[in-house]
Design an enzyme around this catalytic site. Structure first.
Site, PDB file in Angstrom:
ATOM      1  CE  LYS A 193       7.879   7.924  -3.849  1.00  0.00           C
ATOM      2  NZ  LYS A 193       8.495   7.306  -5.050  1.00  0.00           N
ATOM      3  N   GLY A 241       7.084   7.727   6.612  1.00  0.00           N
ATOM      4  CA  GLY A 241       6.162   8.447   5.743  1.00  0.00           C
ATOM      5  C   GLY A 241       6.781   9.569   4.939  1.00  0.00           C
ATOM      6  N   GLY A 294       0.802  -1.217   0.000  1.00  0.00           N
ATOM      7  CA  GLY A 294       0.000   0.000   0.000  1.00  0.00           C
ATOM      8  C   GLY A 294       0.833   1.264   0.000  1.00  0.00           C
ATOM      9  CG  ASP A 312       5.049  -3.568  -5.120  1.00  0.00           C
ATOM     10  OD1 ASP A 312       5.618  -4.654  -5.333  1.00  0.00           O
ATOM     11  OD2 ASP A 312       5.638  -2.577  -4.659  1.00  0.00           O
ATOM     12  NE  ARG A 333       8.167   6.647   0.043  1.00  0.00           N
ATOM     13  CZ  ARG A 333       9.438   6.767  -0.274  1.00  0.00           C
ATOM     14  NH1 ARG A 333      10.205   7.591   0.400  1.00  0.00           N
ATOM     15  NH2 ARG A 333       9.946   6.075  -1.268  1.00  0.00           N
TER      16      ARG A 333
END
Length: 533
Positions: free
Chosen positions: A140, A153, A117, A287, A120
């Protein structure tokens, strides 16, 4: 302002500019228990979560004039306003924002790792521009999300500069890609162990403003399939078809097969583009594979200098799984994982159909790559012996250490009748290296014969080749010099790179002064990149 004969009004401030009132993604399951870091979430596609803005001494590093004007309908002067810097930093969210983080999983280095997922990144909302294009706006490095796991993050300045320049350069190079609109940096410190060798250092946190029609990736479907969330899987698949593949009808009982075939072929078209420009994706996990066939999540990418099919951009890839020459096979493998994710939605006969599609992909990919390289040497028609002609050229380049980008460009700049003239080749630093092998003269004769067989004139050959063989690519050493300056708060070189890569196929005087088309400096061959960002 007048553009393409049309008078348009570009937005000068964020009061005039706003998100679409209803982002399409609100139709999908969203976890509303936001601002909580969780190890496992089920039956959702997104989590609602608020960005954690940068705070200390925020400043604008750079912005893409092209992305601002032609995607976001913003007047480029908007970057001079403090509110724009605050927007990119996550402090000021325009009207209509609905920040979410996307949930997905993935295969990394060939193994399923479960839920990942956006740890950040925050999708802020959707914007429909004057052309009717719908773009999702994402930050981002804007703080932790429920998918952050142990990450802080944040993103660091060096990594977002690399991604920003790469996004905009790849767009101009003709590679399908996400886009980047701007970077801000702060004095907020983060700790990164760049090479994972026990030597962490302090770096500055930065945020990248990214744009894409969609952030869905192979892992978006994999996580739902692997977790048995088939109702949500079907809902998401139908949503993707409706919003991004309008030629496929939702009433078509074979719509999932058609979707898979379209995604597979777009993805293989993409890897052929990469191969033709020497681009190596450093982290080619599922991903990081876009369902729209876009280059996504650049990470430790690299454009190969001295041609080497074994070139690995990411020093964390010790086994060379994602080496330049292996990328087509890896992408086909990744597409196979997408097929597995979609399998629960298929009947037995449809599964057989999908297996037949899978069997054709290797050949399709090889043909697209050959087509790409034939264009690079000025040919259009595929004929017997062409594959060997291309392979022999690449083999000579690898044996001599000839530069990938410059060899093809210089081949376009020399008359084919002069390719054996040593005096002429001495002025072409990379092409000249091919004279070191005895097979060069044999190859040149075969190349001339092939041009004659297609009745290609010198003018046609050169015109074709300069359109597909750039003068400049964002080489690691070029990026590293810009990053070194930026870390001292000198952003001029980063901004210059964005200017140069607006037209990478044209000679740029400033780029020539800086040696961007010359032989890379000796120190550049020792540069290492990792996943640390």
């Amino acid at each position: 302002m007048k553009m393409d004969g049309e008078t348009i009004t570009l937005k000068r401030n964020l009061t005039e500019w706003r998100f679409s009132q209803y982002p399409k993604y609100i139709l999908l399951p969203i976890d509303e228990n936001h601002d909580q870091v969780k190890s496992n979430i089920k039956n959702v596609v997104f989590s609602e979560v608020t960005p954690r803005p940068l705070q200390r001494n925020i400043r604008l590093v750079c912005a893409s004039e092209d992305a601002l004007k032609n995607i976001l309908d913003m007047d480029p002067d908007i970057v001079n306003r403090e509110e724009f810097t605050e927007f990119v930093a996550g402090k000021k969210l325009p009207y209509g924002a609905l920040p979410v983080a996307h949930r997905y999983g993935g295969h990394q280095y060939g193994s399923w790792v479960g839920q990942l997922g956006d740890g950040r990144a925050h999708i802020l909302g959707e914007y429909v521009n004057r052309r009717g294009e719908r773009w999702q706006i994402q930050l981002k490095g804007s703080g932790q999300t429920p998918y952050a796991r142990v990450h802080d993050g944040r993103a660091v300045l060096r990594s977002v500069i690399r991604e920003m320049v790469a996004c905009e350069a790849c767009h101009s190079l003709g590679i399908p890609t996400i886009r980047a609109a701007g970077i801000v940096v702060s004095d907020e410190a983060v700790i990164r162990d760049i090479y994972y060798n026990g030597n962490p250092r302090r770096e500055r946190a930065a945020v990248l403003l990214r744009l894409a029609p969609s952030w869905f990736r192979f892992g978006s479907l994999e996580i739902l399939s692997k977790s048995g969330e088939l109702t949500v899987l079907r809902q998401l698949v139908d949503f993707i078809i409706k919003e991004y593949f309008p030629d496929i009808q939702l009433t078509d009982e074979n719509r999932v097969i058609r979707l898979f075939s379209e995604i597979a072929h777009r993805t293989l078209d993409l890897v052929a583009k990469w191969q033709g420009l020497g681009f190596t994706h450093g982290l080619l996990n599922t991903d990081n594979m876009s369902l729209l066939g876009l280059t996504l999540d650049y990470g430790p990418f690299g454009f190969v200098d001295s041609y080497d099919a074994g070139y690995v951009a990411n020093c964390s890839d010790g086994e060379g799984r994602y080496a330049l020459g292996k990328q087509p096979d890896v992408v086909v493998w990744n597409v196979g994982q997408l097929a597995i994710a979609l399998k629960p939605l298929l009947t037995l006969s449809q599964q057989v159909h999908m297996s037949h599609i899978l069997k054709t992909l290797d050949t399709y990919c090889k043909n697209k790559i050959l087509e790409t390289f034939l264009m690079k040497i000025g040919l259009k028609e595929e004929r017997w012996g062409d594959e060997q002609l291309v392979e022999k050229l690449l083999d000579m380049m690898q044996r001599t250490g000839a530069d990938f980008t410059s060899t093809f460009r210089q081949l376009a700049e020399v008359d084919s009748k002069q390719l054996l003239d040593k005096t002429v080749l001495e002025g072409k630093w990379s092409l000249n290296k091919l004279q070191e092998v005895s097979q060069w003269s044999v190859w040149v004769q075969k190349y001339r014969d092939r041009l004659n067989a297609e009745n290609v004139s010198e003018e046609q050959r050169c015109a074709r080749m300069v359109k597909v063989n750039p003068v400049y690519v964002p080489r690691n050493w070029i990026l590293q010099e810009a990053i070194a300056d930026a870390e001292k708060n000198d952003f001029d070189k980063v901004r210059l790179l964005l200017k140069i890569f607006r037209n990478p196929f044209e000679v740029n005087e400033e780029a020539e002064i800086l040696g961007y088309s010359a032989q890379p400096p000796s120190w550049s061959y020792g540069l290492k990149l990792s996943c640390s960002s």
